[in-house]
Design a protein around this motif. Structure first.
Motif, PDB file in Angstrom:
ATOM      1  N   ASP A 122       1.717   6.830  -6.616  1.00 16.16           N
ATOM      2  CA  ASP A 122       0.617   7.730  -6.988  1.00 16.16           C
ATOM      3  C   ASP A 122       0.993   9.195  -6.780  1.00 16.16           C
ATOM      4  OD1 ASP A 122      -0.913   5.524  -7.594  1.00 16.16           O
ATOM      5  OD2 ASP A 122      -2.050   5.545  -5.711  1.00 16.16           O
ATOM      6  N   THR A 123       1.757   9.476  -5.719  1.00 15.81           N
ATOM      7  CA  THR A 123       2.151  10.858  -5.421  1.00 15.81           C
ATOM      8  C   THR A 123       3.439  11.257  -6.138  1.00 15.81           C
ATOM      9  OG1 THR A 123       3.350  10.161  -3.427  1.00 15.81           O
ATOM     10  CG2 THR A 123       1.036  10.791  -3.159  1.00 15.81           C
TER      11      THR A 123
ATOM     12  N   GLN B 133       2.483   1.780  -3.435  1.00 16.70           N
ATOM     13  CA  GLN B 133       1.510   2.275  -4.408  1.00 16.70           C
ATOM     14  C   GLN B 133       1.196   3.743  -4.169  1.00 16.70           C
ATOM     15  OE1 GLN B 133       0.170   0.600  -7.195  1.00 16.70           O
ATOM     16  NE2 GLN B 133      -0.303   2.749  -7.590  1.00 16.70           N
ATOM     17  N   THR B 134       1.068   4.125  -2.895  1.00 12.37           N
ATOM     18  CA  THR B 134       0.769   5.520  -2.564  1.00 12.37           C
ATOM     19  C   THR B 134       1.920   6.436  -2.985  1.00 12.37           C
ATOM     20  OG1 THR B 134      -0.557   4.800  -0.664  1.00 12.37           O
ATOM     21  CG2 THR B 134       0.140   7.102  -0.699  1.00 12.37           C
TER      22      THR B 134
ATOM     23  N   LEU C 243      -6.063  11.423  -6.021  1.00 17.50           N
ATOM     24  CA  LEU C 243      -6.655  10.726  -7.159  1.00 17.50           C
ATOM     25  C   LEU C 243      -7.310  11.740  -8.090  1.00 17.50           C
ATOM     26  CD1 LEU C 243      -7.109   7.754  -8.102  1.00 17.50           C
ATOM     27  CD2 LEU C 243      -9.380   7.914  -7.075  1.00 17.50           C
TER      28      LEU C 243
ATOM     29  N   GLN D  38      -4.214   8.736  -0.850  1.00 18.34           N
ATOM     30  CA  GLN D  38      -4.568   8.304  -2.209  1.00 18.34           C
ATOM     31  C   GLN D  38      -5.844   8.983  -2.678  1.00 18.34           C
ATOM     32  OE1 GLN D  38      -4.407   3.967  -1.540  1.00 18.34           O
ATOM     33  NE2 GLN D  38      -2.880   3.889  -3.171  1.00 18.34           N
ATOM     34  N   LYS D  39      -6.810   9.095  -1.777  1.00 15.81           N
ATOM     35  CA  LYS D  39      -8.081   9.708  -2.160  1.00 15.81           C
ATOM     36  C   LYS D  39      -7.901  11.181  -2.501  1.00 15.81           C
ATOM     37  CE  LYS D  39     -12.884  10.105  -0.656  1.00 15.81           C
ATOM     38  NZ  LYS D  39     -13.862   9.792   0.416  1.00 15.81           N
TER      39      LYS D  39
ATOM     40  N   HIS E  48       0.834  -1.196   0.000  1.00 14.05           N
ATOM     41  CA  HIS E  48       0.000   0.000   0.000  1.00 14.05           C
ATOM     42  C   HIS E  48       0.877   1.258   0.000  1.00 14.05           C
ATOM     43  CE1 HIS E  48      -3.947   1.882   1.780  1.00 14.05           C
ATOM     44  NE2 HIS E  48      -3.538   2.488   0.683  1.00 14.05           N
TER      45      HIS E  48
ATOM     46  N   LEU F 274      -2.707   6.207   4.498  1.00 16.38           N
ATOM     47  CA  LEU F 274      -2.358   6.045   3.088  1.00 16.38           C
ATOM     48  C   LEU F 274      -3.599   6.120   2.201  1.00 16.38           C
ATOM     49  CD1 LEU F 274       0.279   3.171   3.433  1.00 16.38           C
ATOM     50  CD2 LEU F 274       0.725   5.595   2.992  1.00 16.38           C
ATOM     51  N   SER F 275      -4.699   5.531   2.665  1.00 15.62           N
ATOM     52  CA  SER F 275      -5.945   5.595   1.889  1.00 15.62           C
ATOM     53  C   SER F 275      -6.415   7.035   1.738  1.00 15.62           C
ATOM     54  CB  SER F 275      -7.030   4.751   2.564  1.00 15.62           C
ATOM     55  OG  SER F 275      -6.701   3.375   2.518  1.00 15.62           O
TER      56      SER F 275
ATOM     57  N   ASP G  85     -11.878   9.286  -9.985  1.00 16.08           N
ATOM     58  CA  ASP G  85     -12.525   9.093  -8.686  1.00 16.08           C
ATOM     59  C   ASP G  85     -13.864   8.409  -8.904  1.00 16.08           C
ATOM     60  OD1 ASP G  85     -13.707   9.259  -6.213  1.00 16.08           O
ATOM     61  OD2 ASP G  85     -12.851  11.226  -5.749  1.00 16.08           O
TER      62      ASP G  85
END
Length: 245
Positions: free
Chosen positions: A192-193, A188-189, A237, A233-234, A185, A229-230, A242
């Motif tokens: 994503d960033t 992945q985060t 995104l 990510q939100k 996780h 982390l969630s 989304d």
């Protein structure tokens, strides 16, 4: 408690070494043997060198990966005989035995041994919470696989016999499967960033693994990190991706 101590041998290439390791285990009361991607099969030489520890051989388990072998373990300790690129939390054999006995009251504990000629890879060692080093004679540190298994199994048994001196563990540490979920996780985060560039990831995740393994976060802390982390990510995104928009 000794049933919760798992001896894991990776890539063993000589059947006699498996038998000798089984003998070393049984003399110290350990019976849980796991082979990961063995390069040989248990045969008559294994049985002969087990010297009566055939029950350990018969009940062994074979796994296709180290991840599979340690998924349900709360503590993983890798035997390392040489310096690595990244320093890792280290234990001596006595500290290893004490920690295995204390934490083995709660969940399976894995002692991981590598190949006869090359030991554990860096990737495999990074799956471990701690490394253990046997301080043999630096002028002649020639320990074979079964000797290493015997030495660490002995320390586990000595700690087990003195177990009344150790308090019961109060912390609830995550099993390997759960902490690997955190690492996946986190990677992945960071991707994503754009903190991690997939084409040039560098040593970021290796260093973060070392950080978290050194800190030994508890179950509630791991779940808190997953929530953090969630939320990150939100927030990053893109709106078009989304699902709520």
């Amino acid at each position: 408690m000794l049933e919760n101590v798992r001896i894991i041998l990776i890539g063993t290439s000589h059947p006699g070494n498996i038998g000798s390791a089984a003998r070393a285990m049984k003399t110290m009361g350990l019976t849980n043997l796991v082979l990961v991607q063995p390069e040989c099969e248990i045969d008559g030489k294994s049985v002969a060198l087990s010297a009566g520890a055939t029950d350990v051989l018969q009940n062994h388990k074979v796994c296709n990966s180290l991840d599979e072998a340690i998924a349900d373990c709360g503590l993983v300790i890798g035997a390392s005989a040489r310096p690595r690129t990244l320093d890792w939390p280290m234990l001596d054999p006595r500290e290893m035995g004490e920690k295995a006995v204390v934490e083995g009251q709660k969940y399976p504990v894995a002692l991981v041994f590598g190949r006869e000629n090359s030991g554990l890879t860096n990737d495999e060692l990074q799956k471990c919470h701690f490394h253990v080093f046997i301080p043999a004679n630096p002028d002649y540190s020639s320990l074979n696989l079964a000797m290493a298994v015997q030495t660490l199994s002995y320390e586990v048994r000595m700690a087990f016999l003195a177990a009344k001196a150790y308090p019961e563990q109060e912390q609830e540490y995550p099993l390997t499967e759960e902490i690997e979920g955190l690492f996946n996780h986190l990677e992945q985060t960071l991707t994503d960033t754009r903190f991690i560039v997939p084409a040039h990831p560098g040593l970021v995740m290796n260093k973060l693994r070392r950080f978290f393994n050194r800190a030994r976060p508890e179950v509630k802390e791991i779940r808190m990190w997953r929530g953090i982390l969630s939320s990150i990510q939100k927030s990053v995104l893109p709106a078009e991706k989304d699902p709520e928009k």
